[in-house]
Design a protein around this motif. Sequence first.
Motif, PDB file in Angstrom:
ATOM      1  N   TYR B 183       0.824  -1.204   0.000  1.00  0.00           N
ATOM      2  CA  TYR B 183       0.000   0.000   0.000  1.00  0.00           C
ATOM      3  C   TYR B 183       0.860   1.257   0.000  1.00  0.00           C
ATOM      4  N   ALA B 186       2.572   1.527  -3.395  1.00  0.00           N
ATOM      5  CA  ALA B 186       1.661   1.999  -4.438  1.00  0.00           C
ATOM      6  C   ALA B 186       1.419   3.496  -4.284  1.00  0.00           C
ATOM      7  N   ALA B 187       1.262   3.931  -3.039  1.00  0.00           N
ATOM      8  CA  ALA B 187       1.008   5.353  -2.797  1.00  0.00           C
ATOM      9  C   ALA B 187       2.195   6.187  -3.249  1.00  0.00           C
ATOM     10  N   LYS B 188       3.397   5.669  -3.005  1.00  0.00           N
ATOM     11  CA  LYS B 188       4.602   6.381  -3.428  1.00  0.00           C
ATOM     12  C   LYS B 188       4.594   6.549  -4.940  1.00  0.00           C
ATOM     13  N   ASP B 190       2.026   6.433  -6.893  1.00  0.00           N
ATOM     14  CA  ASP B 190       0.930   7.335  -7.282  1.00  0.00           C
ATOM     15  C   ASP B 190       1.199   8.779  -6.865  1.00  0.00           C
ATOM     16  N   ALA B 192       1.384  10.094  -3.921  1.00  0.00           N
ATOM     17  CA  ALA B 192       0.530  10.581  -2.847  1.00  0.00           C
ATOM     18  C   ALA B 192       1.367  11.368  -1.838  1.00  0.00           C
ATOM     19  N   SER B 196      -2.155  12.434   2.189  1.00  0.00           N
ATOM     20  CA  SER B 196      -3.008  11.489   1.469  1.00  0.00           C
ATOM     21  C   SER B 196      -2.783  10.066   1.958  1.00  0.00           C
ATOM     22  N   ARG B 199      -4.657   9.903   5.113  1.00  0.00           N
ATOM     23  CA  ARG B 199      -6.102  10.044   4.929  1.00  0.00           C
ATOM     24  C   ARG B 199      -6.719   8.839   4.199  1.00  0.00           C
ATOM     25  N   TYR B 200      -6.026   8.321   3.182  1.00  0.00           N
ATOM     26  CA  TYR B 200      -6.647   7.301   2.340  1.00  0.00           C
ATOM     27  C   TYR B 200      -6.137   5.892   2.596  1.00  0.00           C
ATOM     28  N   ILE B 201      -5.016   5.754   3.269  1.00  0.00           N
ATOM     29  CA  ILE B 201      -4.535   4.400   3.550  1.00  0.00           C
ATOM     30  C   ILE B 201      -4.594   4.105   5.041  1.00  0.00           C
ATOM     31  N   PRO B 204      -8.344   4.782   6.963  1.00  0.00           N
ATOM     32  CA  PRO B 204      -9.354   3.741   6.708  1.00  0.00           C
ATOM     33  C   PRO B 204      -8.986   2.392   7.321  1.00  0.00           C
ATOM     34  N   LYS B 205      -7.693   2.073   7.301  1.00  0.00           N
ATOM     35  CA  LYS B 205      -7.294   0.776   7.855  1.00  0.00           C
ATOM     36  C   LYS B 205      -7.354   0.798   9.386  1.00  0.00           C
TER      37      LYS B 205
END
Lengths: 366, 289
Positions: B183, B186-188, B190, B192, B196, B199-201, B204-205
Amino acid sequence: MAEIHLEGLAHSYLEIPKNAEDYAIRQMNHVWHQGGAYALLGPSGCGKSTLLNIISGLLKPSEGKIKFDGKEVNDLEPNQRNIAQVFQFPVVYDSMTVFDNLAFPLRNLKYSKDRINKKVNEIADVLELGDLLHRRANHLTADEKQKVSMGRGLVRDDVSAILFDEPLTVIDPHLKWRLRRKLKQIHEKFNITMVYVTHDQLEASTFADKIALMYEGQIVQFGEPQELFENPLHTFVGYFIGSPGMNIIEVSVGDSKAVFDDIEVPLSDALIKEIENKNSNNIKIGIRPEFIDVLEEPTANSLTCDVLDVENLGTYKILTLQLGLQKIKVRIEEDQAAPVNKANISFPKEWLKVYVDEYLINEGAV
Amino acid sequence: MNLKVKNNKAWFLVLPVLLIVAFSAVVPLMTVVNYSVQDIFDQNSAVFVGTEWYRELLNDPRLQDSLVRQFTFSSAVLLIEIPLGILVALMMPTKGKMASLCLVVLAMPLLIPWNVVGTIWQIFGRADIGLMGAFLNGIGIDYNYAANPVDAWFTVLLMDVWHWTSLVALLCYSGLRSIPDAYYQAAKIDRASAWSVFRYIQLPKLQSVLVIAVLLRFMDSFMIYAEPFVLTGGGPGNSTTFLSQTLTKMAIGQFDLGPAAAFSLIYFLIVLLVSWLFFTTITHLDNKR
């Protein structure tokens, strides 16, 4: 556009690597050309994923250089490299919709709303995600999630290469084929360099134009699937590609022949000379099960052996033969009669390969 | 097909559990209900009064005040400890000796008995000899938790934050460790931003552990008794007298068993209601779309 050069690349997970075994990647020189569809094939633990992570920038190599279009990128972070990567397990941002997931990389690039909408819809069409755009990503099935992961890479205009790290591992077999076709279509449509890591030779040869076969941290052969099959440059390539793999037999070399267990296989003088030049005791011959001729009557050059087993696999048969002390596999067509008890076989000269220190030796090679 | 059970002897197998539940929960609770609707003078004389105690209590300024105090305190605790706990968890090292050391240090306040925590802070905050109290006065801040309600509130809150933030941090830490590396990678890729990623990883987890953390911290802080009792005794005045202390005064100090029983039930229902509200809102957020 990017051509990726690896120059003297080596990587070890240890801080102070002592010997060759400590390296996950060993002294690699390689070029991935712009727009190619490549597969990086090899057994588990051969360094495939390490290599991929080095290209994308998630790992910094211990030694050597990695260049994009001639520019060294060793010190660039993944986000500065214009590279997308799809992982073994699908990564989606659970709390977002599919649309937001696909738009996420573009929003991070501060694109305008219209541009994002256009791009996301285009990619959603290609990946057949159109109906799911407003669903939350955590409710998707594994293959839909993996498509979303891929979509996040494809959606970016600035991406010049997409790296896939065994992306179909968690996908059901009947969907694998479809996704692989999809990838192939995408490759044709967008002209993006794709590097696809897998340990499955079938997956590699259906996806890729060229396969790089990795073994113990090195690319031992790079070529079209057919080349890897017909002319393995390394015994491991022979063993790993094909089912069953190449018959590889350790031999000693005498006058115009290779000898094992009192069995003699004639070799050309030029080849013998090459072998002797290498001055090594590690000499092997290899021949693919598909290329061994099974004869009805013995001839001057044929070898006689015992038939141990016949497996009928539907469209072909696999014979297991005892030749001297070696067990060799032969593949024959379904309609060809399998020999009983004794078989006469011969090794066609053009398919008999000779390996010294595990590497292929050619007649007249320098 | 007839699935009806013919042999009803199987019911005897659940009898022990029924008995345990009855004697540990149902009977005591019903006793309280019973008390709450009677005016009891002595062992032999009791009068049924219906909802009188409830009506009286709900208009009682003592209960109203301590209820307001209690909600203020619990809200403050949640507003401070939840973000602070997340922050601490995010800053903790992920591997190596330092990680274990941090875990041990964080767990320490959780191992100290409630009234000992009260005693520690009672001494720590004393204006004459306490390390914190004397220091604050030494640098010119007029601080005295025994005389000034604001100081008392500050000290009680600080004590609770000291005692319980670790729990939130440990829960969040375990939640963060369960996020696969892919995760972050992938964020790196993308591009992010750190925000982010949070906020998004991460957030939520963390949601499921945060539900637990919020519920635990709410219930515990809402029922707080020993620490402020030892530290301030509910004072100065009634400024740090929370619900459970008001209840204790009523039940044990004044022996008003009827009103105390009614109070207990109202108290219990409030905890139940608020916990249910938290739980349903947080879990429904997840299924909104």
